[in-house]
Design a protein around this motif. Structure first.
Motif, PDB file in Angstrom:
ATOM      1  N   GLU A  16      47.470  63.392  -5.341  1.00  0.00           N
ATOM      2  CA  GLU A  16      47.705  61.948  -5.319  1.00  0.00           C
ATOM      3  C   GLU A  16      46.629  61.291  -6.161  1.00  0.00           C
ATOM      4  OE1 GLU A  16      47.755  60.641  -1.278  1.00  0.00           O
ATOM      5  OE2 GLU A  16      49.719  61.516  -0.881  1.00  0.00           O
ATOM      6  N   GLY A  17      47.010  60.825  -7.334  1.00  0.00           N
ATOM      7  CA  GLY A  17      46.027  60.230  -8.242  1.00  0.00           C
ATOM      8  C   GLY A  17      45.062  61.296  -8.724  1.00  0.00           C
ATOM      9  N   ASP A  18      43.783  61.141  -8.391  1.00  0.00           N
ATOM     10  CA  ASP A  18      42.786  62.138  -8.772  1.00  0.00           C
ATOM     11  C   ASP A  18      42.268  62.912  -7.568  1.00  0.00           C
ATOM     12  OD1 ASP A  18      41.529  60.003  -7.640  1.00  0.00           O
ATOM     13  OD2 ASP A  18      39.817  60.024  -9.000  1.00  0.00           O
ATOM     14  N   LYS A  19      42.987  62.875  -6.445  1.00  0.00           N
ATOM     15  CA  LYS A  19      42.574  63.574  -5.232  1.00  0.00           C
ATOM     16  C   LYS A  19      43.584  64.651  -4.850  1.00  0.00           C
ATOM     17  CE  LYS A  19      39.951  59.826  -3.267  1.00  0.00           C
ATOM     18  NZ  LYS A  19      39.602  59.119  -2.054  1.00  0.00           N
ATOM     19  N   VAL A  20      43.083  65.692  -4.221  1.00  0.00           N
ATOM     20  CA  VAL A  20      43.923  66.777  -3.717  1.00  0.00           C
ATOM     21  C   VAL A  20      44.081  66.577  -2.215  1.00  0.00           C
ATOM     22  CG1 VAL A  20      44.119  69.253  -3.390  1.00  0.00           C
ATOM     23  CG2 VAL A  20      43.155  68.367  -5.492  1.00  0.00           C
ATOM     24  N   VAL A  21      45.332  66.568  -1.746  1.00  0.00           N
ATOM     25  CA  VAL A  21      45.628  66.400  -0.329  1.00  0.00           C
ATOM     26  C   VAL A  21      46.157  67.720   0.205  1.00  0.00           C
ATOM     27  CG1 VAL A  21      47.010  65.131   1.350  1.00  0.00           C
ATOM     28  CG2 VAL A  21      46.162  63.972  -0.691  1.00  0.00           C
ATOM     29  N   ARG A  22      45.570  68.197   1.289  1.00  0.00           N
ATOM     30  CA  ARG A  22      46.030  69.439   1.906  1.00  0.00           C
ATOM     31  C   ARG A  22      47.129  69.110   2.898  1.00  0.00           C
ATOM     32  NH1 ARG A  22      40.825  69.150   0.970  1.00  0.00           N
ATOM     33  NH2 ARG A  22      39.825  70.825  -0.170  1.00  0.00           N
ATOM     34  N   LEU A  23      48.267  69.771   2.783  1.00  0.00           N
ATOM     35  CA  LEU A  23      49.430  69.454   3.601  1.00  0.00           C
ATOM     36  C   LEU A  23      49.468  70.221   4.920  1.00  0.00           C
ATOM     37  CD1 LEU A  23      52.111  69.396   0.782  1.00  0.00           C
ATOM     38  CD2 LEU A  23      50.908  67.453   1.788  1.00  0.00           C
ATOM     39  N   ARG A  24      48.736  71.306   5.014  1.00  0.00           N
ATOM     40  CA  ARG A  24      48.731  72.116   6.234  1.00  0.00           C
ATOM     41  C   ARG A  24      47.418  71.945   6.971  1.00  0.00           C
ATOM     42  NH1 ARG A  24      53.045  76.383   6.209  1.00  0.00           N
ATOM     43  NH2 ARG A  24      54.351  75.583   4.569  1.00  0.00           N
ATOM     44  N   ARG A  25      47.418  72.306   8.246  1.00  0.00           N
ATOM     45  CA  ARG A  25      46.218  72.222   9.066  1.00  0.00           C
ATOM     46  C   ARG A  25      45.374  73.474   8.889  1.00  0.00           C
ATOM     47  NH1 ARG A  25      48.341  70.924  14.923  1.00  0.00           N
ATOM     48  NH2 ARG A  25      46.152  71.201  15.299  1.00  0.00           N
ATOM     49  N   PHE A  26      44.053  73.332   9.056  1.00  0.00           N
ATOM     50  CA  PHE A  26      43.151  74.474   8.998  1.00  0.00           C
ATOM     51  C   PHE A  26      43.034  75.113  10.370  1.00  0.00           C
ATOM     52  CE2 PHE A  26      40.979  72.135   5.407  1.00  0.00           C
ATOM     53  CZ  PHE A  26      41.435  73.001   4.430  1.00  0.00           C
ATOM     54  N   CYS A  27      42.686  76.386  10.396  1.00  0.00           N
ATOM     55  CA  CYS A  27      42.448  77.098  11.650  1.00  0.00           C
ATOM     56  C   CYS A  27      41.086  76.674  12.197  1.00  0.00           C
ATOM     57  CB  CYS A  27      42.471  78.603  11.412  1.00  0.00           C
ATOM     58  SG  CYS A  27      42.102  79.564  12.882  1.00  0.00           S
ATOM     59  N   PRO A  28      41.005  76.258  13.467  1.00  0.00           N
ATOM     60  CA  PRO A  28      39.717  75.853  14.027  1.00  0.00           C
ATOM     61  C   PRO A  28      38.736  77.015  14.217  1.00  0.00           C
ATOM     62  CG  PRO A  28      41.450  75.646  15.672  1.00  0.00           C
ATOM     63  CD  PRO A  28      42.101  76.027  14.393  1.00  0.00           C
ATOM     64  N   ARG A  29      39.220  78.229  14.333  1.00  0.00           N
ATOM     65  CA  ARG A  29      38.337  79.393  14.479  1.00  0.00           C
ATOM     66  C   ARG A  29      37.828  79.883  13.135  1.00  0.00           C
ATOM     67  NH1 ARG A  29      41.353  83.690  18.309  1.00  0.00           N
ATOM     68  NH2 ARG A  29      41.729  82.355  20.084  1.00  0.00           N
ATOM     69  N   CYS A  30      38.733  80.027  12.166  1.00  0.00           N
ATOM     70  CA  CYS A  30      38.369  80.589  10.857  1.00  0.00           C
ATOM     71  C   CYS A  30      37.692  79.557   9.959  1.00  0.00           C
ATOM     72  CB  CYS A  30      39.602  81.139  10.155  1.00  0.00           C
ATOM     73  SG  CYS A  30      40.399  82.474  11.052  1.00  0.00           S
ATOM     74  N   GLY A  31      38.026  78.286  10.135  1.00  0.00           N
ATOM     75  CA  GLY A  31      37.402  77.239   9.351  1.00  0.00           C
ATOM     76  C   GLY A  31      38.221  76.847   8.129  1.00  0.00           C
ATOM     77  N   PRO A  32      37.641  75.988   7.289  1.00  0.00           N
ATOM     78  CA  PRO A  32      38.352  75.523   6.096  1.00  0.00           C
ATOM     79  C   PRO A  32      38.700  76.672   5.166  1.00  0.00           C
ATOM     80  CG  PRO A  32      36.423  74.183   6.497  1.00  0.00           C
ATOM     81  CD  PRO A  32      36.353  75.336   7.447  1.00  0.00           C
ATOM     82  N   GLY A  33      39.887  76.606   4.606  1.00  0.00           N
ATOM     83  CA  GLY A  33      40.345  77.639   3.686  1.00  0.00           C
ATOM     84  C   GLY A  33      41.411  78.543   4.277  1.00  0.00           C
ATOM     85  N   VAL A  34      41.558  78.537   5.598  1.00  0.00           N
ATOM     86  CA  VAL A  34      42.582  79.350   6.261  1.00  0.00           C
ATOM     87  C   VAL A  34      43.559  78.387   6.927  1.00  0.00           C
ATOM     88  CG1 VAL A  34      43.061  81.113   7.982  1.00  0.00           C
ATOM     89  CG2 VAL A  34      40.947  81.216   6.662  1.00  0.00           C
ATOM     90  N   PHE A  35      44.781  78.363   6.430  1.00  0.00           N
ATOM     91  CA  PHE A  35      45.786  77.441   6.930  1.00  0.00           C
ATOM     92  C   PHE A  35      46.531  78.028   8.123  1.00  0.00           C
ATOM     93  CE2 PHE A  35      45.449  76.133   2.463  1.00  0.00           C
ATOM     94  CZ  PHE A  35      45.204  74.782   2.647  1.00  0.00           C
ATOM     95  N   LEU A  36      47.027  77.145   8.994  1.00  0.00           N
ATOM     96  CA  LEU A  36      47.875  77.555  10.104  1.00  0.00           C
ATOM     97  C   LEU A  36      49.323  77.569   9.641  1.00  0.00           C
ATOM     98  CD1 LEU A  36      46.386  75.465  13.037  1.00  0.00           C
ATOM     99  CD2 LEU A  36      46.108  77.901  12.651  1.00  0.00           C
ATOM    100  N   ALA A  37      50.067  78.574  10.032  1.00  0.00           N
ATOM    101  CA  ALA A  37      51.494  78.639   9.746  1.00  0.00           C
ATOM    102  C   ALA A  37      52.213  77.708  10.711  1.00  0.00           C
ATOM    103  CB  ALA A  37      52.001  80.063   9.910  1.00  0.00           C
ATOM    104  N   GLU A  38      53.206  76.984  10.207  1.00  0.00           N
ATOM    105  CA  GLU A  38      53.933  76.036  11.053  1.00  0.00           C
ATOM    106  C   GLU A  38      55.301  76.614  11.387  1.00  0.00           C
ATOM    107  OE1 GLU A  38      55.325  71.383  11.089  1.00  0.00           O
ATOM    108  OE2 GLU A  38      54.121  72.148   9.431  1.00  0.00           O
ATOM    109  N   HIS A  39      55.516  76.857  12.679  1.00  0.00           N
ATOM    110  CA  HIS A  39      56.800  77.346  13.175  1.00  0.00           C
ATOM    111  C   HIS A  39      57.513  76.202  13.891  1.00  0.00           C
ATOM    112  CE1 HIS A  39      55.668  81.487  12.258  1.00  0.00           C
ATOM    113  NE2 HIS A  39      54.466  81.164  12.696  1.00  0.00           N
TER     114      HIS A  39
END
Length: 61
Positions: A16-39
């Motif tokens: 969006e413009g000059d920013k990157v928006v992450r569409l998925r949630r991160f795992c609270p245990r693994c931290g940023p960079g590991v996304f949660l799968a949405e079922h």
């Protein structure tokens, strides 16, 4: 990771413009960079096995 299959990384981000928006949630245990799968009824982490149930939405009349 999956063997022989390509990961569609473009589905996880949106620009969006000059920013990157992450569409998925991160795992609270693994931290940023590991996304949660949405079922349908839950979110799950494929790396550590974290599981979080979705809250049922109430229908407004």
């Amino acid at each position: 990771m999956t063997k022989g299959k390509k990961v569609a990384k473009y589905k996880y981000y949106k620009i969006e413009g000059d920013k990157v928006v992450r569409l998925r949630r991160f795992c609270p245990r693994c931290g940023p960079g590991v996304f949660l799968a949405e079922h349908l009824n839950r979110y799950s982490c494929g790396k550590c096995g974290y599981l979080e149930w979705k809250q049922p939405q109430k229908k407004e009349e």
